[in-house]
Design a protein around this motif. Structure first.
Motif, mmCIF file in Angstrom:
data_model
loop_
_atom_site.group_PDB
_atom_site.id
_atom_site.type_symbol
_atom_site.label_atom_id
_atom_site.label_comp_id
_atom_site.label_asym_id
_atom_site.label_seq_id
_atom_site.Cartn_x
_atom_site.Cartn_y
_atom_site.Cartn_z
ATOM 1 N N VAL A 1 93.686 7.614 8.972
ATOM 2 C CA VAL A 1 95.091 7.321 9.276
ATOM 3 C C VAL A 1 96.026 7.967 8.252
ATOM 4 O O VAL A 1 97.205 8.165 8.525
ATOM 5 C CB VAL A 1 95.314 5.797 9.357
ATOM 6 C CG1 VAL A 1 96.775 5.451 9.623
ATOM 7 C CG2 VAL A 1 94.433 5.193 10.443
ATOM 8 N N PHE A 2 95.501 8.290 7.082
ATOM 9 C CA PHE A 2 96.293 8.977 6.052
ATOM 10 C C PHE A 2 96.356 10.449 6.424
ATOM 11 O O PHE A 2 95.474 11.237 6.116
ATOM 12 C CB PHE A 2 95.655 8.755 4.685
ATOM 13 C CG PHE A 2 96.428 9.326 3.537
ATOM 14 C CD1 PHE A 2 97.819 9.261 3.498
ATOM 15 C CD2 PHE A 2 95.768 9.927 2.486
ATOM 16 C CE1 PHE A 2 98.530 9.789 2.436
ATOM 17 C CE2 PHE A 2 96.470 10.459 1.411
ATOM 18 C CZ PHE A 2 97.852 10.385 1.389
ATOM 19 N N ARG A 3 97.433 10.844 7.113
ATOM 20 C CA ARG A 3 97.478 12.106 7.829
ATOM 21 C C ARG A 3 97.380 13.340 6.934
ATOM 22 O O ARG A 3 96.702 14.305 7.271
ATOM 23 C CB ARG A 3 98.747 12.168 8.673
ATOM 24 C CG ARG A 3 98.706 11.258 9.894
ATOM 25 C CD ARG A 3 99.965 11.360 10.715
ATOM 26 N NE ARG A 3 101.116 10.812 9.994
ATOM 27 C CZ ARG A 3 102.348 10.773 10.484
ATOM 28 N NH1 ARG A 3 102.592 11.292 11.684
ATOM 29 N NH2 ARG A 3 103.337 10.246 9.796
ATOM 30 N N ALA A 4 98.048 13.336 5.799
ATOM 31 C CA ALA A 4 98.027 14.524 4.947
ATOM 32 C C ALA A 4 96.610 14.870 4.509
ATOM 33 O O ALA A 4 96.249 16.047 4.408
ATOM 34 C CB ALA A 4 98.913 14.309 3.719
ATOM 35 N N LEU A 5 95.796 13.857 4.282
ATOM 36 C CA LEU A 5 94.408 14.095 3.903
ATOM 37 C C LEU A 5 93.574 14.471 5.119
ATOM 38 O O LEU A 5 92.771 15.416 5.081
ATOM 39 C CB LEU A 5 93.826 12.852 3.222
ATOM 40 C CG LEU A 5 92.390 12.978 2.725
ATOM 41 C CD1 LEU A 5 92.287 14.042 1.646
ATOM 42 C CD2 LEU A 5 91.886 11.636 2.189
ATOM 43 N N LEU B 1 104.674 13.400 1.919
ATOM 44 C CA LEU B 1 103.739 14.504 1.920
ATOM 45 C C LEU B 1 103.864 15.344 3.187
ATOM 46 O O LEU B 1 102.948 16.081 3.548
ATOM 47 C CB LEU B 1 102.302 13.994 1.793
ATOM 48 C CG LEU B 1 101.994 13.196 0.522
ATOM 49 C CD1 LEU B 1 100.653 12.486 0.644
ATOM 50 C CD2 LEU B 1 102.011 14.097 -0.700
ATOM 51 N N SER B 2 104.980 15.226 3.868
ATOM 52 C CA SER B 2 105.158 15.942 5.141
ATOM 53 C C SER B 2 105.584 17.386 4.903
ATOM 54 O O SER B 2 105.892 17.782 3.787
ATOM 55 C CB SER B 2 106.208 15.228 5.980
ATOM 56 O OG SER B 2 107.439 15.177 5.318
ATOM 57 N N SER C 1 103.063 21.676 2.354
ATOM 58 C CA SER C 1 104.076 21.044 3.189
ATOM 59 C C SER C 1 104.039 21.622 4.597
ATOM 60 O O SER C 1 103.745 22.806 4.797
ATOM 61 C CB SER C 1 105.458 21.243 2.584
ATOM 62 O OG SER C 1 106.461 20.691 3.415
ATOM 63 N N LYS C 2 104.343 20.779 5.573
ATOM 64 C CA LYS C 2 104.371 21.240 6.970
ATOM 65 C C LYS C 2 105.661 21.972 7.304
ATOM 66 O O LYS C 2 105.762 22.630 8.335
ATOM 67 C CB LYS C 2 104.197 20.048 7.917
ATOM 68 C CG LYS C 2 102.818 19.429 7.876
ATOM 69 C CD LYS C 2 102.558 18.529 9.056
ATOM 70 C CE LYS C 2 103.479 17.328 9.058
ATOM 71 N NZ LYS C 2 103.134 16.374 10.153
ATOM 72 N N ARG D 1 95.717 18.914 4.219
ATOM 73 C CA ARG D 1 96.855 19.527 3.526
ATOM 74 C C ARG D 1 96.931 19.160 2.049
ATOM 75 O O ARG D 1 97.709 19.746 1.303
ATOM 76 C CB ARG D 1 98.156 19.152 4.236
ATOM 77 C CG ARG D 1 98.288 19.762 5.630
ATOM 78 C CD ARG D 1 99.663 19.595 6.204
ATOM 79 N NE ARG D 1 100.036 18.205 6.449
ATOM 80 C CZ ARG D 1 100.835 17.487 5.686
ATOM 81 N NH1 ARG D 1 101.371 18.009 4.593
ATOM 82 N NH2 ARG D 1 101.108 16.232 6.000
ATOM 83 N N ILE D 2 96.171 18.157 1.608
ATOM 84 C CA ILE D 2 96.147 17.820 0.189
ATOM 85 C C ILE D 2 95.114 18.716 -0.487
ATOM 86 O O ILE D 2 93.925 18.675 -0.172
ATOM 87 C CB ILE D 2 95.814 16.336 -0.033
ATOM 88 C CG1 ILE D 2 96.893 15.455 0.606
ATOM 89 C CG2 ILE D 2 95.701 16.023 -1.520
ATOM 90 C CD1 ILE D 2 96.673 13.972 0.435
ATOM 91 N N THR D 3 95.570 19.548 -1.402
ATOM 92 C CA THR D 3 94.692 20.533 -2.040
ATOM 93 C C THR D 3 94.143 20.065 -3.374
ATOM 94 O O THR D 3 93.139 20.589 -3.854
ATOM 95 C CB THR D 3 95.455 21.849 -2.252
ATOM 96 O OG1 THR D 3 96.601 21.603 -3.083
ATOM 97 C CG2 THR D 3 95.915 22.423 -0.921
ATOM 98 N N SER D 4 94.798 19.078 -3.986
ATOM 99 C CA SER D 4 94.340 18.598 -5.278
ATOM 100 C C SER D 4 94.845 17.177 -5.496
ATOM 101 O O SER D 4 95.964 16.840 -5.076
ATOM 102 C CB SER D 4 94.847 19.512 -6.405
ATOM 103 O OG SER D 4 94.557 18.961 -7.678
#
Length: 502
Positions: free
Chosen positions: A70-74, A501-502, A129-130, A78-81
């Motif tokens: 549910v944690f969309r950025a992960l 984090l969008s 970022s999107k 898209r989370i690199t670090s």
């Protein structure tokens, strides 16, 4: 003087906010909850999931799996670090993340020590970022978000309303509450001593200390698992820290009226001075240095403890939660407030220990918590803050199973009870598993005020407070522990900082 002090404080906060904004993305996340609500476990699990999920992610082309869908950025990759960085406030103790993680995942796995003071930890996320980024437009380099987690006891939060109350008003409210049926018995010794005390008599330290000691004993009994009462200010009486024994924590309520003239060296006059010192030297600095600078907030609630103790504890929890939300400086975030004056624009109420119930009861647990916070939520939403309510287990200590009992298949939860816990006549050794049949929460949340909250038989009543050990951690390829199972931790992350984090 007070107005000048307030103006200087607002100026300092605005300056710090501008510096933070220009330096890069930063979010201050407050984590609080009343005693035994799971604050330490929540922070440890959140940070472990974030930092470990990135480190253990397969190389490009491999299958991507996450415990946090549910944690969309992960989930979107898209989370690199994600890593820990030095915290910005060097004068605040660091949250002992490594120590708490070792407690949860070590061979002798156990729950870490609970929060007894304020602490901080910074976890930094670097992400793609999107869309267009305001800070990239300003040429500030890679997109990153520094999440400064501020951990503090919820009991301290209940002190904030004291800033607007005189000693006489607080005394009247406290003495009146102690006379209620749920508190009268445990407050009897202190109330008796108070009744024999003369507010106009000459002050002596022995009397002051005896009143403060018996008052503190009453607060501790009220907070115990048997009674599970929540609204118990002053909070530092239960968690004194370095202030233990100081005059600022050596006072108690006395029956007196606002504006009542008391002799200069009287008992009542000295108690009033110490109460005012507590507000100015303990409560106000906490508000100014930490609480007033928060952007987001999660309030963890051990609703099951109150439900097990009965309607009086539930009503008291409702009062405490209303006080908690009233203390927050809420409002809709915009560019101006982000740069110059942060406000709490998102608050999450989380009913913890959801793993003690079958998943079919989670919606009912959420409904009960939403009902308890309804009045406060309406007020906060009216000024633009977003509020959500969830049933949560940051670390899931049980699993669900179907168990045959007296010829009938029943839904049960299975886990390893802590050594010394018992089911009926069976005492567990901390190694063997046990299965229990959790009680069913009422379909109508209003029923929690009417009688027994959990529909369990007399035989099953002993199961209510069964404590389970954390589950055994699995090891990754690097022989380091992988994140422990959870219930809706990803939903909490998405609500609290997913939008950043969008």
């Amino acid at each position: 003087m007070s107005q000048l002090s307030d103006l200087l404080f607002e100026t300092r906060v605005a300056t710090e906010s501008v510096v933070d904004f220009l330096a890069g993305g930063r979010l201050r996340l407050g984590v609080t909850g009343l005693s035994r609500s799971g604050k330490t476990v929540f922070i440890t699990a959140l940070v472990h999931h974030l930092t470990r999920a990135i480190a253990a992610r397969p190389e490009k082309g491999g299958e991507t799996k996450t415990q946090l869908p549910v944690f969309r950025a992960l989930a979107e990759g898209r989370i690199t670090s994600a890593h820990l960085d030095p915290q910005p406030d060097y004068s605040v103790p660091r949250f002992a993340y490594e120590e708490h993680l070792a407690a949860l995942t070590g061979l002798d796995r156990h729950w870490p020590q609970s929060t007894r003071r304020i602490s901080e930890l910074r976890v930094t996320l670097e992400y793609r970022s999107k869309g267009w980024s305001l800070r990239k437009g300003f040429g500030q380099g890679p997109t990153r978000l520094d999440i400064d987690i501020v951990d503090y006891p919820g009991e301290w939060l209940l002190d904030l309303p004291l800033l607007g109350k005189s000693y006489a008003q607080w005394s009247h409210e406290t003495l009146d509450a102690a006379s209620a049926s749920a508190r009268a018995m445990i407050a009897s010794e202190w109330r008796g001593l108070t009744a024999r005390s003369d507010v106009k008599a000459r002050y002596d330290e022995e009397t002051a200390q005896k009143l403060a000691q018996t008052f503190t004993q009453y607060l501790r009994l009220a907070r115990s698992e048997r009674f599970a009462l929540s609204s118990l200010p002053p909070g530092r009486f239960l968690m004194p820290g370095d202030l233990e024994g100081s005059p600022a924590l050596t006072f108690a309520p006395l029956p007196m009226s606002d504006g009542e003239e008391l002799p200069y060296r009287s008992l009542g006059r000295e108690m009033e001075r110490r109460y005012e010192a507590y507000k100015s030297q303990v409560v106000r600095p906490f508000f100014r240095d930490h609480f007033a600078r928060l952007d987001r907030q999660i309030v963890l609630v051990d609703a099951l403890a109150a439900l097990n103790s009965g309607p009086e504890a539930v009503r008291d929890l409702e009062t405490a939660l209303t006080g908690v939300l009233t203390a927050f400086r809420t409002g809709r975030a915009n560019l101006f407030s982000t740069i110059f004056r942060p406000k709490i624009d998102r608050i999450l109420f989380a009913a913890t220990k959801a793993d003690h119930l079958h998943h079919t009861s989670h919606d009912r647990l959420e409904a009960i918590l939403r009902h308890l916070t309804a009045r406060a939520i309406e007020r906060a939403e009216g000024v633009g803050a977003s509020i959500d309510v969830i049933a949560l287990a940051a670390v899931r200590a049980t699993r669900e199973a179907m168990v045959r009992h007296e010829g009938e298949k029943l839904s049960a939860i299975v886990g390893t009870p802590v050594a010394g816990e018992r089911i009926g006549h069976e005492i567990f050794d901390g190694v063997a598993e046990g299965a229990i049949f959790p009680g069913e929460l009422p379909a109508d949340p209003r029923d929690v005020f009417k009688g027994e909250a959990l529909a369990v038989s007399d035989e099953e009543a002993d199961f209510r407070f069964l404590k389970f050990r954390p589950p055994a951690a699995m090891l990754g390829a690097d022989q380091k522990p992988l994140p422990l199972p959870h219930i809706r931790l990803d939903r909490a992350m998405e609500f609290l900082f997913g939008d950043r984090l969008s």
